[in-house]
Design a protein around this motif. Structure first.
Motif, short mmCIF file in Angstrom:
data_model
loop_
_atom_site.label_atom_id
_atom_site.label_comp_id
_atom_site.label_asym_id
_atom_site.label_seq_id
_atom_site.Cartn_x
_atom_site.Cartn_y
_atom_site.Cartn_z
N LEU A 33 10.93 5.90 -11.90
CA LEU A 33 9.35 5.32 -10.97
C LEU A 33 8.22 4.76 -11.36
N THR A 34 7.74 4.39 -10.99
CA THR A 34 6.12 4.21 -11.22
C THR A 34 5.08 4.72 -10.29
N GLY A 35 3.81 5.55 -11.15
CA GLY A 35 2.86 5.68 -9.86
C GLY A 35 3.33 7.21 -9.46
N ALA A 36 3.27 7.42 -8.17
CA ALA A 36 3.45 8.93 -7.76
C ALA A 36 4.59 9.41 -7.40
N GLY A 37 5.55 8.48 -7.13
CA GLY A 37 7.24 8.57 -7.13
C GLY A 37 7.37 9.24 -5.52
N GLY A 38 8.12 9.63 -4.79
CA GLY A 38 8.58 10.18 -4.01
C GLY A 38 9.15 9.33 -2.86
N GLY A 39 9.58 8.36 -3.51
CA GLY A 39 10.08 6.19 -2.99
C GLY A 39 8.93 5.70 -3.61
N ARG A 62 5.18 7.07 0.98
CA ARG A 62 4.78 8.62 0.38
C ARG A 62 3.68 8.67 0.39
N SER A 63 2.76 9.59 0.21
CA SER A 63 1.25 9.28 -0.27
C SER A 63 1.51 10.86 -1.41
N THR A 64 -0.03 9.64 -1.98
CA THR A 64 0.02 10.39 -3.51
C THR A 64 -0.87 11.79 -3.65
N THR A 95 0.69 -1.25 0.03
CA THR A 95 -0.09 0.30 -0.24
C THR A 95 1.11 1.00 -0.04
N GLY A 96 0.27 2.55 -0.62
CA GLY A 96 1.37 3.71 -0.42
C GLY A 96 2.36 3.40 -1.51
N ALA A 97 2.82 2.55 -2.49
CA ALA A 97 3.71 1.85 -3.19
C ALA A 97 3.51 2.59 -4.78
N GLY A 98 2.84 3.06 -5.44
CA GLY A 98 2.57 3.62 -7.05
C GLY A 98 2.27 2.02 -7.56
N ILE A 126 9.87 16.84 -12.38
CA ILE A 126 8.55 17.94 -11.45
C ILE A 126 8.33 17.60 -10.17
N GLY A 127 9.57 17.59 -9.05
CA GLY A 127 10.08 17.26 -8.53
C GLY A 127 8.91 16.12 -7.68
N VAL A 128 9.80 14.92 -8.43
CA VAL A 128 8.89 13.92 -7.97
C VAL A 128 9.53 13.01 -8.10
N GLY A 129 11.05 12.96 -7.72
CA GLY A 129 11.93 12.18 -7.96
C GLY A 129 12.50 11.60 -5.81
N HIS A 130 13.02 10.80 -5.51
CA HIS A 130 13.74 10.81 -4.09
C HIS A 130 15.21 9.68 -4.52
#
Ligand SMILES: Nc1ncnc2c1ncn2[C@@H]1O[C@H](COP(=O)(O)OP(=O)(O)O)[C@@H](O)[C@H]1O
Ligand SMILES: C[C@@](O)(CCOP(=O)(O)O)CC(=O)O
Ligand SMILES: [Mg+2]
Length: 399
Positions: free
Chosen positions: A332-338, A241-243, A139-142, A309-313
């Motif tokens: 990355l896949t999904g929202a990113g940030g991890g 992370r949270s989408t 959960t919460g992983a993209g 766009i700022g969603v890397g990690h």
């Protein structure tokens, strides 16, 4: 109201290209995974409504009488599903005790459950039931766990109350619904995604509903029926992370720097379109190294854009570096940030390279597995087939 017991499932997804840009009206290409979420709905006769969500350690019961008090203002709004009912959301947030700020995992899941339950049943006779959800998805992983959860909720509520027919014949093990029923499931699932994501594009719930690979543009869903078999490595960096937070962050950045960010989104759109063209070519002409060269280049460029766009990690940078050292390309896949990344494997990538890469990634503390893509969308399951798995799973996880 009488409800039928039912067991439904929906797949997670990987976005090949177009995450975030799709929220702003650009093309995304997404594909279902062989990892699924399962939901069991059981009728009760004691006037309670209960949910068991072991993946997020959430177990709650309410009396029907307390839920009924939340619905005094509701009319039969089943046809009006374009926007969330702001009054119902406000009452539900007060009811569960969160009036400010972002919701945590448990509050988001409860709110999505109550919103769909009360919207469907609140203006009439409300059924007493227990809903239990368990998932093979992190959960919460993209990987679209929120959409798979919302699709399961919508399908189960609609099916249990005969708003959509049961697709199972006696001799079938699993069953799919017709197009019209899938559209209804998808539109209710979209409401659940709105609660969890804030401003979702709708791509995740579309893949969770229909499965397969699809092109998504501004709410328009085009299934891609002819696609080559792609080998993909999925890696979960396990950075939470949270989408909802990431989608809001991207919006702020676009509002602050439109002349810089909009061309980036346009370029992501072109990447999705080029990828779709190459995938289509691969189904009607012999697949060559050139096709894979382009697919790899698109992955690299998109990963740079997602950083812009700022969603890397840093964990995702490590993933890209580790796979690049083995000649493989990741994004990355999904929202990113991890969360998760995908790595494209070529048909000729040998098992030594794959196993070596997986070991390197596990040494970084990541989970990593080769996945098969394009599995079926939401479906009704044969409870005789799935329940033993559920029993084992719940005994390991809950007890
Ligand atoms: N199996 C599940 N049980 C309960 N809630 C879930 C489940 N899967 C997802 N959710 C809800 O969805 C949220 C994660 O959604 P999101 O941040 O969009 O990540 P993703 O969709 O990439 O997994 C969780 O915090 C939870 O509220
Ligand atoms: C970032 C986004 O494009 C995909 C989010 O996917 P996930 O919740 O991280 O699995 C948001 C959306 O399309 O609604
Ligand atoms: Mg999500």
């Amino acid at each position: 109201m009488e409800v039928r017991d039912c067991l439904v499932s929906a797949p997670g997804k990987a976005i090949l290209h177009g995450e975030h840009a799709v929220v702003h009206g650009k093309v995304a290409l997404a594909v279902s995974l062989n990892l699924r979420t399962y939901l069991q709905l059981k009728a009760r006769s004691d006037g309670k409504v209960c949910i068991n969500l072991p993946n997020i350690d959430t177990f709650v019961c309410w009396e029907l009488s307390e839920l009924k008090q939340l619905t005094s203002f509701l009319s039969d709004k089943k046809e009006e599903m374009q926007r969330l009912d702001a009054e119902l959301v406000k009452r539900l947030r007060e009811f569960i005790g969160v009036t400010n700020g972002n919701l945590d995992s448990s509050a988001s899941a409860i709110l999505a459950f109550l919103y769909i339950y009360l919207s469907l049943f609140g203006s009439g006779d409300m059924p007493s039931l227990t809903v239990s959800v368990w998932s093979e998805l992190p959960t919460g992983a993209g990987l679209g766990s929120s959409a798979a959860y919302s699709v399961c909720l919508a399908a189960a509520f609609l099916c249990a109350t005969a708003n959509i027919p049961t697709p199972l014949k006696e001799w079938e093990q699993t069953g799919r619904w017709c197009q019209e029923d899938l559209e209804l499931i998808n539109s209710w699932a979209f409401q659940g995604e709105k609660i969890i994501h804030g401003n979702p594009s709708g791509v995740d719930n579309a893949v969770g509903t229909w499965g397969g690979m699809l092109r998504f543009l501004a709410g328009k869903i085009i299934p891609l029926s002819r696609v080559p078999l792609l080998r993909i490595l999925l890696t979960n960096t396990k950075v939470p992370r949270s989408t909802k937070v990431l989608v809001a962050r991207v919006k702020d950045k676009i509002n602050k720097l439109p002349s810089i960010m909009i061309p980036v989104l346009d370029s992501v759109d072109a990447i999705s379109c080029t990828c779709e063209k190459v995938l289509t070519e691969m189904t009607c002409e012999p697949i060559t190294g050139d096709h894979y060269n382009i697919l790899e280049e698109l992955i690299d460029i998109n990963q740079h854009h997602l950083n812009v766009i700022g969603v890397g990690h840093p964990s995702l940078d490590t993933l890209c570096q580790v796979t690049a050292a083995r000649g493989l390309h990741s994004k990355l896949t999904g929202a990113g940030g991890g969360g998760c990344g995908i790595t494209l494997l070529r048909p000729e990538t040998d098992s030594t390279t794959v196993q070596g890469t997986m070991k390197d990634l596990r040494d970084c503390g990541y989970d990593c597995w080769e996945t098969s893509i394009g599995g079926p969308g939401c479906r009704k399951e044969d409870s005789r087939r799935v329940r033993p798995l559920w029993r084992i799973w719940i005994s390991i996880t809950v007890l």
